[in-house]
Design an enzyme around this catalytic site. Structure first.
Site, mmCIF file in Angstrom:
data_model
loop_
_atom_site.group_PDB
_atom_site.id
_atom_site.type_symbol
_atom_site.label_atom_id
_atom_site.label_comp_id
_atom_site.label_asym_id
_atom_site.label_seq_id
_atom_site.Cartn_x
_atom_site.Cartn_y
_atom_site.Cartn_z
ATOM 1 C CG ASP A 452 76.845 25.799 42.597
ATOM 2 O OD1 ASP A 452 77.094 26.757 41.817
ATOM 3 O OD2 ASP A 452 76.392 25.078 41.847
ATOM 4 C CG ASP A 521 75.474 26.531 35.120
ATOM 5 O OD1 ASP A 521 76.400 25.905 35.603
ATOM 6 O OD2 ASP A 521 74.270 26.970 36.175
#
Length: 696
Positions: A452, A521
């Site tokens: 990430d 997301d």
């Protein structure tokens, strides 16, 4: 023959196309042709010649050079701009030679030379014949005894045929709302899309398509391409005002400089482009084939169904909570259990711990191995979330090395998500991360890493840089690639996922190291239909990780949410401890169905039948590599009644063969399904998954 030289022209042939360039009477390397495959060299148009008119437009300005440098009376966007040691700021490139490179694919190199400053430019052309793709990049070599400053070093300039007013397709968005597809007519001037954020960014993507304004999903000429780069990039789509269009693409020249020392070489990232007569769908399938066959590390590996624990536990991670989730996931048929943020030293929330990548002794007093052993005993593999490029000020790493972050010494070090960015351009930072992550992977049975990167850049300074600190933009990305390549070489069994708060690092460059991309997301099912449509313009379903989460739970049927996520690499991210036994049983059913059909989805061809951005009734179809089996997904979001849904016209079938479609009593020919279509009845927020079978 993929590469053919005819006189002073070179023809690059793919399965269905030809790309050609050559030397004109001025000795300039100019573009000649890009379109359907030329059967005979006699059909090749001559190298463009041009005459200037008035004193404001010189022939150099009007000619479609393959790699124009800024010099003379050229006022179009250049690929190259340099400053020599004596402050001369233009570049003259003269043809030197051509040669074939040793490679597993046909590979041509054209060498150009500045005769005064000994700057050598090596233009590389690699032919991906099966994908109808040309790959290009440039090497800039300083053969002189003095440094040369690069101020722009693009990878490529593409030239679609002159005389057409082009429509320009590109992707834009923002965090949680990525991959909007826009098509707009180019007008005279330069349309610029770019990233200055250190990563590819959620806001734009280095992908493009050009057409004459009349192309559709299934027909029409389309010129398309993308840049393989994960840092700052820039795309310039230019209508010159002289009936020609040029598309330049490469590393962003904003705040960029590179001091090319004597004997050094600067290599640009690869740019990929192709041409088709069969519309935007075929353009996407060309790129999908390239990605599957030539870029991703494990092209023939079926991606497992994964479960990610983030939404269930957030930072409240410990062994008992993860084991309970793993047990429920295993009962549903999940194959890969991924523990997300919160597992490492000092991580109670997002204000501390980043940089200290060892198991938290309070949460995991015996380390991670007991948990991993229990997960594997349940028949699943184990994966882990990391964010190695980041550091919290409240961490042992930052306290030991505050100089390792990007910063300006006179400015406040502003945080995003309470974190700072480690300067991956520094060799010592690269070495530290390689050692730390290598130990993590060596000491644990980990098969999947979710990598990430959760903030955009600020204060992009490098106070003790050994050279111009503006080299950081490129060296950072090189450092990232070096770390990923090192880890992949040491741990080839590990699959990496590229994530940057969703789709902030989705590009062809990172796919040389990561097999999957976390698209967004945003996991709301209806929103994902449009996001996934934009993503599919460039990326195949195989790399598109898509989760079923608790978004829309109780509002949209679980079957609809599963069908949306089954269009890619299926994952589950909801809090399974709150799912009812009926929900978990239904999830197990869809996971079993997905396992059966995933070779078609992950390895097959994708056809966008109806666009979710254009209609509340959308559909996407997948067809196996041999054409014998297919899968159709159809979705209806909110469409007021009364409404009659139009028939779905399938694509890619053999017109003469018979096909059975699940739920339809009688088989029909491929021609019937493609022209008459399949009628469906769906209510609001209902979906359908139908299998397609070619009969003997």
């Amino acid at each position: 023959m993929s590469i053919q030289q005819i006189g002073s022209s070179w023809l690059l042939h793919t399965q269905n196309t030809t790309y050609a360039f050559g030397l004109n009477s001025l000795g300039l390397l100019v573009h000649q042709y890009w379109g359907p495959r030329i059967a005979s060299p006699s059909a090749l148009p001559p190298a463009p010649e041009s005459e200037g008119w008035a004193s404001f437009n010189h022939p150099e300005h009007l000619l479609p050079e393959e790699y124009p440098a800024w010099a003379g009376m050229k006022f179009v966007e250049p690929c190259l701009k340099v400053t020599a040691h004596d402050q001369v700021r233009d570049t003259v490139l003269v043809f030197q030679d051509s040669q074939a490179e040793v490679d597993d694919l046909p590979h041509l190199v054209i060498t150009l030379q500045d005769p005064v400053y000994a700057l050598r430019v090596r233009l590389h052309y690699r032919v991906h014949a099966e994908s109808d793709i040309i790959e290009r990049w440039a090497e800039l070599v300083n053969d002189s005894a003095a440094p040369i400053r690069l101020e722009r070093a693009f990878s490529v300039q593409w030239h679609p045929p002159a005389g057409t007013a082009y429509r320009f397709s590109h992707l834009y968005g923002r965090w949680n709302d990525e991959f909007h597809l826009v098509r707009e007519t180019l007008t005279p001037g330069v349309k610029v899309i770019e990233s200055r954020r250190l990563t590819t960014s959620h806001h734009h993507n280095p992908w493009f398509a050009l057409d004459g304004g009349d192309a559709s999903e299934t027909q029409g000429e389309v010129w398309f391409g993308a840049l393989g780069w994960s840092g700052n990039w820039k795309l310039c789509a230019e209508d010159t005002g002289f009936a020609s269009t040029r598309l330049s693409l490469g590393v962003n020249d904003f705040d960029f400089a590179w001091d090319l020392q004597p004997g050094e070489t600067f290599t640009t990232p690869s740019a990929y482009a192709g041409y088709t007569q069969e519309g935007f769908g075929a353009a996407s399938r060309c790129l999908h084939q390239l990605i599957r066959s030539r870029l991703i590390p494990h092209p023939r590996a079926l991606h497992p169904v994964l479960y990610n624990s983030w939404e269930a536990t957030l930072f409240d991670v410990d062994a008992p909570s993860q084991i309970r989730l793993a047990q429920l996931a295993a009962q549903m048929g999940v194959e890969l259990f991924v523990m997300d943020d919160g597992w490492f030293k000092g991580r109670r929330d997002d204000r501390a711990g980043l940089g200290d990548w060892s198991p938290d002794p309070l949460k995991f007093p015996h380390g991670l191995n007991p948990l991993i052993q229990q997960v594997t005993a349940l028949g699943m593999r184990f994966g882990l979330w990391v964010e190695p490029e980041m550091v919290n000020p409240d961490s042992d790493l930052y306290r030991a090395h505050p100089d390792w972050v990007l910063h300006f010494p006179t400015r406040q070090r502003r945080t995003g998500r309470n974190q700072l960015i480690l300067n991956l351009a520094r060799p010592d930072v690269q070495a530290h991360l390689n050692q730390m992550l290598d130990e993590l992977l060596s000491q644990h049975d980990i098969s999947f890493i979710k990598w990430d990167m959760n903030r955009a850049v600020s204060e992009p300074g490098w106070p003790d840089a050994p050279r111009d600190p503006r080299e950081m933009w490129v060296r950072y990305t090189h450092g990232l690639y070096h770390i990923l390549e090192t880890l992949r070489s040491r741990h080839p069994q590990v699959t990496f996922q590229s994530c940057s708060g969703g789709g902030g690092r989705a590009d062809l460059g990172v796919l040389r190291y990561a097999d999957q991309i976390w698209v967004s997301d945003n996991t709301e099912a209806a929103a994902r239909l449009r996001i996934q449509e934009g993503f599919s313009q460039l990326f195949p379903a195989q790399v598109m990780e898509a989760w079923v989460t608790d978004a829309n739970r109780g509002q949209i049927p679980l079957s609809f949410r599963f069908h949306v996520s089954m269009c890619g690499s299926l994952g589950i991210g909801g809090n399974l401890t709150q799912w009812s036994p009926q929900e978990r049983a239904e999830a197990a059913h869809w996971i079993a169905v997905y396992k059966d059909i995933r070779p078609i989805i992950q390895f097959g061809s994708q056809f966008r039948l109806r666009s979710p951005s254009q209609s509340p009734f959308s559909a996407v179809q997948y067809l196996s590599e041999d054409g014998a089996a297919g899968v159709l997904f159809a979705f209806r979001t909110h469409l007021p009644d009364p409404a009659a849904l139009p028939p779905l016209r399938l694509q890619g079938l053999d017109p003469q063969a018979l096909y059975a479609v699940e739920g339809v009593p009688e088989p029909h020919s491929g021609a019937y399904w493609m022209h008459t279509g399949l009628p469906l009845v769906l209510g609001n927020f209902e979906s359908a998954l139908l299998r397609i079978t070619r009969l003997p």
